[in-house]
Motif scaffolding. Structure first.
Motif, PDB file in Angstrom:
ATOM      1  N   ILE A 213     -13.202  -3.888  20.227  1.00 34.27           N
ATOM      2  CA  ILE A 213     -12.748  -2.606  19.709  1.00 34.27           C
ATOM      3  C   ILE A 213     -12.322  -2.782  18.257  1.00 34.27           C
ATOM      4  O   ILE A 213     -11.622  -3.723  17.913  1.00 34.27           O
ATOM      5  N   ARG A 214     -12.742  -1.862  17.415  1.00 33.57           N
ATOM      6  CA  ARG A 214     -12.345  -1.928  16.013  1.00 33.57           C
ATOM      7  C   ARG A 214     -10.864  -1.596  15.873  1.00 33.57           C
ATOM      8  O   ARG A 214     -10.397  -0.562  16.354  1.00 33.57           O
ATOM      9  N   ASN A 215     -10.138  -2.466  15.180  1.00 43.25           N
ATOM     10  CA  ASN A 215      -8.705  -2.263  14.983  1.00 43.25           C
ATOM     11  C   ASN A 215      -8.343  -2.383  13.516  1.00 43.25           C
ATOM     12  O   ASN A 215      -8.915  -3.219  12.791  1.00 43.25           O
ATOM     13  N   ILE A 216      -7.377  -1.556  13.095  1.00 48.24           N
ATOM     14  CA  ILE A 216      -6.826  -1.632  11.746  1.00 48.24           C
ATOM     15  C   ILE A 216      -5.307  -1.724  11.867  1.00 48.24           C
ATOM     16  O   ILE A 216      -4.690  -0.929  12.588  1.00 48.24           O
ATOM     17  N   TYR A 217      -4.701  -2.677  11.165  1.00 52.46           N
ATOM     18  CA  TYR A 217      -3.251  -2.870  11.186  1.00 52.46           C
ATOM     19  C   TYR A 217      -2.696  -2.540   9.803  1.00 52.46           C
ATOM     20  O   TYR A 217      -3.089  -3.144   8.800  1.00 52.46           O
ATOM     21  N   LEU A 218      -1.737  -1.569   9.763  1.00 55.76           N
ATOM     22  CA  LEU A 218      -1.193  -1.095   8.479  1.00 55.76           C
ATOM     23  C   LEU A 218       0.325  -1.043   8.471  1.00 55.76           C
ATOM     24  O   LEU A 218       0.922  -0.487   7.540  1.00 55.76           O
ATOM     25  N   GLY A 219       0.969  -1.585   9.487  1.00 55.83           N
ATOM     26  CA  GLY A 219       2.420  -1.469   9.614  1.00 55.83           C
ATOM     27  C   GLY A 219       3.186  -2.096   8.469  1.00 55.83           C
ATOM     28  O   GLY A 219       2.731  -3.039   7.817  1.00 55.83           O
ATOM     29  N   TYR A 220       4.386  -1.517   8.210  1.00 59.00           N
ATOM     30  CA  TYR A 220       5.343  -2.050   7.239  1.00 59.00           C
ATOM     31  C   TYR A 220       4.803  -2.065   5.804  1.00 59.00           C
ATOM     32  O   TYR A 220       5.140  -2.943   5.019  1.00 59.00           O
ATOM     33  N   ASN A 221       3.959  -1.111   5.475  1.00 64.20           N
ATOM     34  CA  ASN A 221       3.582  -0.905   4.080  1.00 64.20           C
ATOM     35  C   ASN A 221       4.519   0.119   3.446  1.00 64.20           C
ATOM     36  O   ASN A 221       5.285   0.797   4.132  1.00 64.20           O
ATOM     37  N   LYS A 222       4.462   0.261   2.133  1.00 60.07           N
ATOM     38  CA  LYS A 222       5.374   1.133   1.400  1.00 60.07           C
ATOM     39  C   LYS A 222       4.686   2.466   1.108  1.00 60.07           C
ATOM     40  O   LYS A 222       4.370   2.790  -0.039  1.00 60.07           O
ATOM     41  N   ILE A 223       4.446   3.261   2.152  1.00 58.66           N
ATOM     42  CA  ILE A 223       3.739   4.531   2.013  1.00 58.66           C
ATOM     43  C   ILE A 223       4.646   5.544   1.302  1.00 58.66           C
ATOM     44  O   ILE A 223       5.792   5.787   1.720  1.00 58.66           O
ATOM     45  N   ASN A 224       4.162   6.132   0.226  1.00 53.58           N
ATOM     46  CA  ASN A 224       4.885   7.163  -0.509  1.00 53.58           C
ATOM     47  C   ASN A 224       4.460   8.524   0.044  1.00 53.58           C
ATOM     48  O   ASN A 224       3.357   8.992  -0.201  1.00 53.58           O
TER      49      ASN A 224
ATOM     50  N   ILE B  35       0.846  -1.190   0.000  1.00 48.09           N
ATOM     51  CA  ILE B  35       0.000   0.000   0.000  1.00 48.09           C
ATOM     52  C   ILE B  35       0.888   1.248   0.000  1.00 48.09           C
ATOM     53  O   ILE B  35       1.655   1.477   0.929  1.00 48.09           O
ATOM     54  N   LYS B  36       0.814   2.046  -1.073  1.00 41.43           N
ATOM     55  CA  LYS B  36       1.580   3.289  -1.180  1.00 41.43           C
ATOM     56  C   LYS B  36       0.748   4.503  -0.792  1.00 41.43           C
ATOM     57  O   LYS B  36       1.253   5.443  -0.195  1.00 41.43           O
ATOM     58  N   ILE B  37      -0.530   4.469  -1.163  1.00 41.49           N
ATOM     59  CA  ILE B  37      -1.441   5.555  -0.827  1.00 41.49           C
ATOM     60  C   ILE B  37      -2.637   4.952  -0.113  1.00 41.49           C
ATOM     61  O   ILE B  37      -3.316   4.078  -0.657  1.00 41.49           O
ATOM     62  N   PHE B  38      -2.872   5.396   1.103  1.00 44.68           N
ATOM     63  CA  PHE B  38      -3.976   4.858   1.894  1.00 44.68           C
ATOM     64  C   PHE B  38      -5.176   5.782   1.759  1.00 44.68           C
ATOM     65  O   PHE B  38      -5.149   6.928   2.206  1.00 44.68           O
ATOM     66  N   GLU B  39      -6.243   5.250   1.145  1.00 42.93           N
ATOM     67  CA  GLU B  39      -7.426   6.061   0.867  1.00 42.93           C
ATOM     68  C   GLU B  39      -8.278   6.188   2.133  1.00 42.93           C
ATOM     69  O   GLU B  39      -9.177   5.384   2.387  1.00 42.93           O
ATOM     70  N   THR B  40      -8.000   7.214   2.925  1.00 44.23           N
ATOM     71  CA  THR B  40      -8.710   7.389   4.187  1.00 44.23           C
ATOM     72  C   THR B  40     -10.201   7.657   3.980  1.00 44.23           C
ATOM     73  O   THR B  40     -11.009   7.388   4.877  1.00 44.23           O
ATOM     74  N   TYR B  41     -10.585   8.160   2.809  1.00 49.51           N
ATOM     75  CA  TYR B  41     -12.000   8.466   2.575  1.00 49.51           C
ATOM     76  C   TYR B  41     -12.867   7.209   2.613  1.00 49.51           C
ATOM     77  O   TYR B  41     -14.067   7.286   2.865  1.00 49.51           O
TER      78      TYR B  41
END
Length: 475
Positions: free
Chosen positions: A363-374, A343-349
């Motif tokens: 509890i709602r959880n989202i895990y996004l670690g170690y992605n290739k965010i530009n 994942i380079k661009i995370f579409e928060t919308y």
């Protein structure tokens, strides 16, 4: 005269009746069972007796540890007594140890202990016991020691109905007909384990067999009753599971006003999948597709994903969460795990309408670690979103920029957006300079024209410029 002849005949043949073999019709049942009327009389000092109408059969009633031992002896129910069928009624034991009178039990083919008050079954039957039918119904039994029935190699029928068992004992024989109906404390997960480990067991009285669900689902804090048919249906899941995946019952639940049911967990991790499995089994709430080569999650719009609440897709090649927009999962999920993807661009919308602060145990959880965010100036939107949801993003410290070694939550807007701001300033300066030059040019031309009309000559530098074809317009 005829009456006297008939009477004489009856007197003569009565000794013959006494020599006829006893009627065994009541002993020819598949499992030996006698009514209360067959018990020794209340006046009898011996609580056991052999049955006159059943060869090799006996009954003991209203006994405890001591009176049973005495009754077997006074009733001539011994190892050499030839007894093959025994019914013990209304026995009172805190713990019934089957080692008691093991020499007697060894020769039994049918052993029935019913209508008593027995808390536990302990000990172990003697090796090479002949018992083929064991009936322990209606005794309030809470537990049976795991090794108690392990030596009954001939056991074919086991009746444990109408007790208080929480789990089933181990049996050695491969094919056993088992009745566990009306055990009000059976744990569904224990029953499922038996179905998995002993698929050859034949269950009877299924319509009267129920189990208790676990107490670990969301806000449902009370045990609920599940029919055996639901447990059995859940056991059939694996046969219809998606290729190379594992399907199992995750939990049993009950919604108010509805019958109990089960929910399914599907595990397809490490199977080299290129896409998400479709369709999922009915009632699937958890899917694990970690460690695959999946590039897109577009299949999550499939109707079979509508009940999904836990989605684990770590270590794949997923590049976008945009396919989640408008799905039922994005409205109902508890966990979305997409660590170590592309994942380079995370579409928060996509998550703008998700209610994170809901009233729920989970509890709602989202895990996004170690992605290739530009990271660039636009990533500041992701930073703001993360900072507002830190309690729901457990691995937020591992969400870093791929082009610079900085955590997204620590990005500096003045640095990330600096070049764009300076270029905008330069454009303003250029436009201002152009306006000034244009005004100066118009002023100079106007001045030269005024001098030419009044003095008849052009001021410098206009008089030094070469003549142009359009100069005649000014003459």
């Amino acid at each position: 005269m005829h009456f006297f002849h008939l009477l004489i005949c009856l007197i003569l043949i009565s000794p013959i009746w006494s020599l006829l073999p006893p009627d065994d019709s009541s002993c020819n049942n598949q499992c030996f069972h006698q009514p209360p009327e067959a018990c020794p009389s209340a006046e009898s000092t011996c609580r056991c007796r052999r049955l006159p109408n059943c060869q090799k059969a006996a009954i003991c009633c209203n006994v405890n540890y001591f009176t049973l031992k005495e009754g077997l002896a006074c009733g001539n129910i011994t190892a050499v007594g030839g007894i093959e069928s025994l019914h013990i009624r209304n026995a009172t034991f805190e713990s019934f140890n089957v080692k008691l009178s093991n020499s007697v039990w060894r020769n039994l083919r049918y052993m029935t202990i019913t209508d008593g008050n027995i808390s536990r079954i302990d000990g172990e039957f003697a090796k090479h016991s002949r018992i083929s039918c064991l009936n322990l119904s209606s005794n309030h039994i809470n537990a049976i020691e795991d090794r108690a029935l392990g030596t009954l190699y001939n056991l074919s029928i086991l009746d444990l109905s109408h007790n208080n068992l929480t789990e089933l004992p181990s049996v050695r024989k491969e094919s056993v007909t088992l009745d566990i109906s009306n055990n009000t404390n059976l744990i569904c997960s224990k029953l499922t384990n038996t179905l998995i480990s002993r698929p050859e067991i034949i269950f009877i009285s299924e319509n009267q067999t129920f189990c208790i669900t676990t107490k670990d689902y969301d806000w449902f804090q009370s045990a609920d009753i599940l029919p055996f048919s639901q447990v059995k249906a859940g056991h059939e899941l694996q046969k219809n599971c998606h290729r190379n995946c594992t399907c199992k019952i995750d939990r049993y639940v009950s919604l108010q006003g509805k019958s109990s049911t089960y929910q399914v967990a599907v595990n397809c991790s490490g199977k080299k999948f290129l896409s998400l499995p479709v369709p999922l089994p009915d009632k699937t709430i958890s899917l694990d597709v970690s460690h695959n080569n999946i590039t897109s999650i577009k299949e999550m719009s499939d109707p079979s994903y509508e009940n999904l609440r836990w989605f684990f897709a770590d270590d794949n090649q997923i590049s976008s969460i945009q396919p989640l927009e408008g799905t039922k999962f994005i409205s109902n999920f508890d966990t979305l795990s997409l660590s170590r993807n592309r994942i380079k661009i995370f579409e928060t919308y996509v998550l703008d309408n998700v209610e994170f602060q809901r009233v729920s145990i989970n509890i709602r959880n989202i895990y996004l670690g170690y992605n290739k965010i530009n990271c660039d100036c636009n990533t500041m939107k992701l930073k703001a979103w993360l900072l507002s949801k830190l309690s729901h993003i457990p691995d937020h410290d591992n969400i870093k920029c791929d082009n610079i070694n900085v955590k997204v939550t620590e990005l500096d807007a003045s640095k990330m957006c600096q070049s764009s701001q300076d270029w905008t300033d330069y454009i303003y300066y250029i436009i201002t300079a152009e306006v000034v030059l244009l005004v100066g040019l118009i002023t100079k031309v106007s001045y030269d024209y005024w001098v030419f009309k009044t003095a008849g000559y052009l001021p410098w530098p206009a008089n030094k410029m070469p003549r142009l074809p359009c100069d005649w317009l000014c003459e």
